[in-house]
Design a protein around this motif. Sequence first.
Motif, PDB file in Angstrom:
ATOM      1  N   TYR A 125      -3.457  17.942  45.543  1.00  0.00           N
ATOM      2  CA  TYR A 125      -3.369  19.238  44.870  1.00  0.00           C
ATOM      3  C   TYR A 125      -4.477  19.369  43.812  1.00  0.00           C
ATOM      4  O   TYR A 125      -4.758  18.416  43.072  1.00  0.00           O
ATOM      5  N   TRP A 126      -5.041  20.557  43.717  1.00  0.00           N
ATOM      6  CA  TRP A 126      -6.167  20.794  42.809  1.00  0.00           C
ATOM      7  C   TRP A 126      -5.983  22.088  42.031  1.00  0.00           C
ATOM      8  O   TRP A 126      -5.518  23.093  42.581  1.00  0.00           O
ATOM      9  N   GLY A 127      -6.376  22.044  40.761  1.00  0.00           N
ATOM     10  CA  GLY A 127      -6.426  23.247  39.960  1.00  0.00           C
ATOM     11  C   GLY A 127      -7.730  23.976  40.196  1.00  0.00           C
ATOM     12  O   GLY A 127      -8.603  23.514  40.951  1.00  0.00           O
ATOM     13  N   GLN A 128      -7.922  25.098  39.512  1.00  0.00           N
ATOM     14  CA  GLN A 128      -9.055  25.973  39.783  1.00  0.00           C
ATOM     15  C   GLN A 128     -10.329  25.564  39.067  1.00  0.00           C
ATOM     16  O   GLN A 128     -11.375  26.091  39.390  1.00  0.00           O
ATOM     17  N   GLY A 129     -10.260  24.659  38.121  1.00  0.00           N
ATOM     18  CA  GLY A 129     -11.452  24.242  37.401  1.00  0.00           C
ATOM     19  C   GLY A 129     -11.660  25.033  36.122  1.00  0.00           C
ATOM     20  O   GLY A 129     -11.344  26.222  36.046  1.00  0.00           O
ATOM     21  N   THR A 130     -12.182  24.349  35.125  1.00  0.00           N
ATOM     22  CA  THR A 130     -12.504  24.992  33.851  1.00  0.00           C
ATOM     23  C   THR A 130     -13.849  24.462  33.372  1.00  0.00           C
ATOM     24  O   THR A 130     -14.119  23.267  33.438  1.00  0.00           O
ATOM     25  N   GLN A 131     -14.719  25.366  32.939  1.00  0.00           N
ATOM     26  CA  GLN A 131     -16.092  24.999  32.583  1.00  0.00           C
ATOM     27  C   GLN A 131     -16.140  24.392  31.180  1.00  0.00           C
ATOM     28  O   GLN A 131     -15.596  24.965  30.225  1.00  0.00           O
ATOM     29  N   VAL A 132     -16.798  23.260  31.083  1.00  0.00           N
ATOM     30  CA  VAL A 132     -17.094  22.632  29.793  1.00  0.00           C
ATOM     31  C   VAL A 132     -18.614  22.561  29.656  1.00  0.00           C
ATOM     32  O   VAL A 132     -19.293  21.988  30.517  1.00  0.00           O
ATOM     33  N   THR A 133     -19.131  23.140  28.595  1.00  0.00           N
ATOM     34  CA  THR A 133     -20.570  23.124  28.347  1.00  0.00           C
ATOM     35  C   THR A 133     -20.820  22.528  26.978  1.00  0.00           C
ATOM     36  O   THR A 133     -20.265  22.995  25.981  1.00  0.00           O
ATOM     37  N   VAL A 134     -21.647  21.485  26.946  1.00  0.00           N
ATOM     38  CA  VAL A 134     -21.967  20.805  25.693  1.00  0.00           C
ATOM     39  C   VAL A 134     -23.446  21.034  25.399  1.00  0.00           C
ATOM     40  O   VAL A 134     -24.308  20.602  26.174  1.00  0.00           O
TER      41      VAL A 134
END
Length: 125
Positions: free
Chosen positions: A114-123
């Motif tokens: 099972y997988w979630g939709q993803g969330t962007q992390v930008t550093v």
Amino acid sequence: VQLQASGGGLVQAGGSLRLSCAASGRTFTVTHMAWFRQALGKEREFVAVIKMSDDTTSYRDSVKGRFTISRDNAENTVFLQMNSLKPEDTAVYYCAAAPRWYHVRTYHESEFQYWGQGTQVTVSS
């Protein structure tokens, strides 16, 4: 099982973010929950995992000492606390769950159903 990830954003190097992954549905079947990430142009890679039976955790080497995976059993939520963030941590972060009929051995993405939709992390540097 449905997974909903949240908490991504833009942060300066050295900063912190906390990602959340809320699970719903037949969560009683889940044995492991994990975070993966995929940077632009690269393959998706394992970041951290927590075993639901005893809270055992494991991390990829590059995040050890900086990231912490934890869970709130009552809320069926898994967290990824990310401290001392670096530009190379920039990626889309996905939460994943493995049910009991999947055998988690190497933490490869194929071991999670099972997988979630993803969330962007930008550093930023």
